[in-house]
Scaffold this motif. Structure first.
Motif, short mmCIF file in Angstrom:
data_model
loop_
_atom_site.label_atom_id
_atom_site.label_comp_id
_atom_site.label_asym_id
_atom_site.label_seq_id
_atom_site.Cartn_x
_atom_site.Cartn_y
_atom_site.Cartn_z
N GLU A 1 0.85 -1.18 0.00
CA GLU A 1 0.00 0.00 0.00
C GLU A 1 0.89 1.24 0.00
O GLU A 1 1.77 1.37 0.85
CB GLU A 1 -0.91 0.02 1.23
N LEU B 1 -10.16 -3.61 -1.31
CA LEU B 1 -9.86 -2.32 -0.69
C LEU B 1 -8.48 -2.34 -0.04
O LEU B 1 -7.87 -3.39 0.14
CB LEU B 1 -10.95 -1.97 0.32
N SER B 2 -8.00 -1.17 0.35
CA SER B 2 -6.64 -1.05 0.87
C SER B 2 -6.48 -1.80 2.19
O SER B 2 -7.40 -1.83 3.02
CB SER B 2 -6.26 0.42 1.06
N TYR C 1 -8.32 8.00 1.37
CA TYR C 1 -9.11 6.89 1.91
C TYR C 1 -10.60 7.13 1.68
O TYR C 1 -11.37 6.17 1.53
CB TYR C 1 -8.80 6.70 3.39
N GLU D 1 -11.16 5.96 -1.69
CA GLU D 1 -11.09 4.49 -1.68
C GLU D 1 -12.46 3.89 -1.39
O GLU D 1 -12.87 2.90 -2.01
CB GLU D 1 -10.07 4.02 -0.65
N LYS E 1 -14.93 4.00 -4.38
CA LYS E 1 -14.69 3.01 -5.43
C LYS E 1 -15.71 1.87 -5.40
O LYS E 1 -16.03 1.28 -6.42
CB LYS E 1 -13.27 2.43 -5.29
N TYR F 1 -11.62 5.44 -10.50
CA TYR F 1 -10.62 4.51 -9.96
C TYR F 1 -11.22 3.13 -9.72
O TYR F 1 -10.54 2.11 -9.88
CB TYR F 1 -10.03 5.06 -8.67
#
Length: 365
Positions: free
Chosen positions: A3, A56-57, A196, A199, A202, A235
């Protein structure tokens, strides 16, 4: 799992985990990780955006802060090929809950190594209410800086959810400057700056593709101001493309009101209307989006467009949506206001379109 958080403008990596902007050039950070999207790894027992946690991250997926956001309806009140994504069917009645769930989950991960008493946000209303709700659920304070004269119902929603509202004389940008002065043990997590937050957005792209049985629409219409929705959707589709789930990205049409159209003007190289004027769509009165260069660059990469609509067109669009059973605020109606100019073209074709409706009309009664 890898990450990386780095400046979109100059490429410098983020230093401290709590930095919200690049110390070298002042640009906004972007987030990259090596998690691809896999249909087989969807958590079907979760009926919220965290069903896509595997894509996801890593820093937010382990212990998410969730109020059940996501899995919003996708309906077809006109013809089968015209879809309305009801993002106002959310815990705080706006699409911002996707981003808030993600960014407050990141705050939870930071709390393992840093004392955080509360978070600070700047907002015209929707983001402030959303981040307040998730902060309250986590058990930390939330201070929200808003321009004086912000929509009363939205301010009351922030207060009802436990947020502390700080009114600031001046513009939306003036409120942001005050919020950015936050010091320990308070953490500034401005949604327009946080990678974030994007994120979390998305997941909207993932959800639409799943609801359309793993196909993509030809075009998506959405409102644009600070650009978090726009970038999150782009994204998200790029992740699906890189994962081999789809073969191309849909065309993105970003829509702004004529009175505040910085993205439109910059995209087409026109003189900008960065004046004191504000439009009827209060959530879109962002004259200087911090991610402007990123918005323009990414929108061009996917062959997108930017449209503007007049006040009268926004009001008419909101009324028409209401007559179809969808009560949205004016900031959400701008997307349909632009789409309805092409309505006949879609009615008499099989071309798939999605119009994203972002906020409930109950917020502005």
């Amino acid at each position: 799992m890898k990450e990386e958080v780095y400046c979109y403008t100059c490429g410098n990596p983020r230093g401290d985990l709590t930095e919200w902007r690049c110390k070298s050039c002042g640009g906004a950070y972007t987030l990259e990780h090596d998690n691809l999207f896999s249909q087989s790894k969807i958590i079907n027992s979760r009926f919220n955006m965290w069903r896509y946690a595997d894509a996801l991250s890593p820093s937010i997926r382990e212990n998410p802060v969730t109020l059940g956001e996501g899995c919003t309806p996708l309906i077809n009140p006109i013809t089968p090929n015209i879809h309305f994504k009801l993002e106002y069917v959310m815990p705080t009645a706006s699409f911002k809950d996707r981003g808030s769930s993600a960014v407050v989950s990141y705050v939870r991960s930071l709390m393992k190594r840093k004392k955080i008493r509360g978070v600070v946000e700047d907002s015209s209303g929707n983001a402030g209410a959303s981040i307040t709700a998730y902060s309250s659920f986590l058990g930390i304070e939330c201070r929200v800086y808003v321009p004086k004269g912000s929509v009363g119902h939205k301010v009351k929603q922030i207060e009802q959810l436990g947020g502390r509202v700080e009114e600031v004389d001046g513009s939306r940008e003036d409120a942001a400057k005050k919020a950015q002065e936050a010091k320990d043990p308070y953490l500034y997590i401005g949604h327009a700056w946080s990678p974030y937050f994007i994120e979390g957005i998305k997941t909207l792209a993932y959800e639409v593709v799943e609801q359309l049985k793993w196909s993509i629409p030809e075009v998506i219409y959405l409102p644009a101001a600070s650009g978090t929705l726009l970038l999150g959707v782009i994204y998200g589709y790029k992740t699906l493309l890189n994962s081999g789930v789809i073969e191309k990205c849909p065309k993105i049409v970003a829509v702004q009101q004529q009175e505040v159209s910085t993205i439109h003007d910059t995209f087409y190289g026109l003189p900008s209307h960065r004046s004191t004027y504000s439009g009827i769509a209060d959530a879109l009165n962002v004259k200087n989006p911090p991610r402007l260069n990123e918005i323009i660059t990414e929108l061009r990469k996917v062959g997108g467009e930017v449209k503007t609509v007049r006040r009268s067109e926004i009001i008419r669009a909101a009324r028409e949506l209401g007559l179809m059973g969808m009560h949205v605020e004016y900031s959400a109606a701008v997307a349909y206001a632009a789409f309805r100019k092409k309505l006949e073209d879609f009615i008499y074709s099989d071309t798939e379109a999605v119009i994203i409706l972002t906020g409930s009309g109950l917020k502005s009664i």
